[in-house]
Design a protein around this motif. Structure first.
Motif, PDB file in Angstrom:
ATOM      1  N   ARG B  69       0.496  -1.449   0.111  1.00 48.37           N
ATOM      2  CA  ARG B  69      -0.335   0.485   0.153  1.00 48.37           C
ATOM      3  C   ARG B  69       0.947   0.811   0.096  1.00 48.37           C
ATOM      4  N   ALA B  86      -0.744   6.829  -9.410  1.00 46.29           N
ATOM      5  CA  ALA B  86      -0.892   5.499  -9.517  1.00 46.29           C
ATOM      6  C   ALA B  86      -0.559   4.504 -10.640  1.00 46.29           C
ATOM      7  N   ALA B  92       1.069  -1.475  -6.452  1.00 38.12           N
ATOM      8  CA  ALA B  92       0.435  -0.762  -4.859  1.00 38.12           C
ATOM      9  C   ALA B  92      -0.986  -0.424  -5.123  1.00 38.12           C
ATOM     10  N   GLU B  93      -1.248  -0.445  -3.735  1.00 38.64           N
ATOM     11  CA  GLU B  93      -2.940   0.186  -3.870  1.00 38.64           C
ATOM     12  C   GLU B  93      -2.511   1.411  -2.952  1.00 38.64           C
ATOM     13  N   VAL B  95      -3.747   4.775  -0.551  1.00 41.34           N
ATOM     14  CA  VAL B  95      -4.616   4.491   0.665  1.00 41.34           C
ATOM     15  C   VAL B  95      -4.051   6.068   0.895  1.00 41.34           C
TER      16      VAL B  95
END
Lengths: 336, 336
Positions: B69, B86, B92-93, B95
């Motif tokens: 993340r 992004a 990766a996410e 957040v």
């Protein structure tokens, strides 16, 4: 529009909170939203606009949009604000307006050039007075010199300084964006001053590098090289010129002199309501110059641990004429 | 982190471009990314960090994240930059880290309080000198007064003013955030001064309202009302207090005096590396105060077309003690 400097450009409103809704229908009035602190000010600065009073200015305007498309500034709106706008303007499609207002702002009208000229004249005069008064002498600190220059600009009618004045002396002059310290000026120092004034919201930007006492050979060498590069950059300013080509015109001179690796930044930038705005003159930029764009030309050579030289003017690109030089302080090497 | 003021808080680095990657593994060093202009400066200000040199600082750091993340500041990252992050941190996410650093910054350590105290002392002294020198006299313009105050703060050792100094006189004093004009001070005017100095990046913020010549009944009435409200606000400052309750403590006094509609803004705000930061003291805010938060308390009453009064201090909330008053200029009505 949510970028305050763009709202100011379009409306004249200068408050620290606000957003502007420009309806597609040209007959419908623009709507400015801000909070209660600025109601009187809007009445004075932008009396013809419809006024909506709400602290969450962009969100309140979005709530007025019930369908169609809502253009917004994707280079300004944060991820958090985007979520709010999408929720409020539920019936509308959100689309980017790109940097439409910045593109308009890059080309100056006569009133804007007049303000830039005033701001540059104040910086020129402040530096001349500083030198005449012996303000650049061994024993003073960088901070003292910076404050002196700032005070003179305010005294001469600046609304503010354009940015934190850079006074970088001796080895510090090799740091492109050095902040003034308590370092004491000494004989043999290069003294790099990068500073400006604002008038009516418009910024001037000028750098001069002087030397305290007889210059060493290496100081004279990089000074003359930067000066030649700066001249080449200025001479490349004309409508239609590619911004990378303008950068190269100066950069090639520095590289030919053997210091290409020591020129650490782009050649220049647009200047106006912001100290850095479109167009960028840089190897990384894209686009072409146009008549009445205001830009800086500021090559530099920085020798870590020894010293550096930058020479910077603010100029206005002119169609069929030399660029208009707004910062008129000499670029001959001044020996103090 | 992409918010420069947060990067500064965490690292000490003060350049105008930069982003910071904080790995989950506490043993791994933080990575600071900036461009070539600031390499020397990073070496001096944040020598223990890993340094990555790239003009597109956040994008370059995101490219280092290959999975897991990636926390980012959704209140700072624009829609355009989010799209780049992004794409670069493809594995990766993304957040939100919320306002984690702002929450840390709200509570000051001793070194920060010391800088705030210095900044406030400079503002106090500059105002005292301005008054002693007869700088607030009929015949001077708002602009002249503002420049005089600015120059005195710089002379006294401020790095800069905290924001554009507000000098609002006569009817202008009814505009909460008035910018100085060429209006000439005249007998009978309320003179509202809202100004501050920065020292080491920390901002002071103080407002005083004085009167030129014998005050009229209405001037004295709103002055004493605002003064009582300001005292009530200060007395409500304690760890655990709800920020809305602090606002109400002052607002209720103004409302009971019959001027609730003329108090157009929140009671105060946190102050530190930014002139406005967490916590907000406002009917629209949420949260509670904690030991060592630095805040302003600044109620006002503004009578459009006639004049207004605001009285503002900067204070530090203390556990088990009175709040620490950093701006010590008298709040008695000063008649010039």
């Amino acid at each position: 529009m949510t970028r305050l400097v763009n709202v100011r450009y379009l409306t004249g409103y200068t408050g620290s909170n606000g957003a502007l809704l420009v309806p597609v229908d040209p007959a419908a009035p623009d709507v400015l939203c801000t909070d209660g602190r600025y109601v009187t000010q809007v009445g004075r600065q932008a009396p013809d606009l419809d006024l909506l009073v709400d602290r969450a200015s962009a969100a309140a305007l979005a709530a007025r949009v019930t369908g169609g498309r809502l253009g917004y500034e994707t280079h300004d709106v944060t991820v958090d604000l985007h979520a709010v706008l999408a929720e409020r303007a539920a019936g509308a499609e959100l689309v980017s307006v790109q940097r439409a207002v910045e593109a308009l702002r890059a080309v100056k009208d006569d009133a804007e050039v007049a303000l830039l000229r005033q701001a540059c004249a104040i910086a020129d005069r402040a530096l001349a007075e500083l030198i005449e008064a012996g303000g650049l002498r061994a024993g003073r600190t960088e901070r003292e010199v910076g404050r002196d220059l700032d005070a003179r600009m305010l005294e001469l009618g600046a609304d503010a300084r354009s940015f934190e004045t850079i006074v970088a002396t001796g080895p510090d002059s090799a740091v492109p964006h050095h902040r003034p310290t308590d370092r004491v000026l000494a004989r043999g120092d290069l003294v790099k001053l990068d500073f400006g004034a604002t008038v009516g919201g418009y910024h001037s930007d000028m750098t001069r590098t002087l030397v305290l006492g007889e210059p060493a050979g290496w100081q004279r060498e990089i000074y003359e090289l930067v000066r030649a590069a700066q001249r080449a950059g200025r001479e490349a300013l004309e409508p239609g010129a590619d911004v990378r080509a303008v950068d190269s015109a100066a950069r090639d001179v520095v590289a030919a002199g053997g210091y290409g690796e020591e020129f650490l930044h782009g050649l220049g930038h647009g200047v106006g309501l912001e100290i850095h705005e479109a167009p960028a003159l840089s190897p990384l930029a894209a686009g072409t110059l146009a008549d009445r764009m205001a830009v800086t030309v500021e090559p530099g050579v920085y020798l870590a641990g020894r010293g550096g030289v930058r020479i910077e003017d603010t100029l206005v690109v002119r169609d069929g004429a030399e660029p208009d030089l707004l910062t008129t302080t000499t670029k001959d090497l001044v020996v103090l």
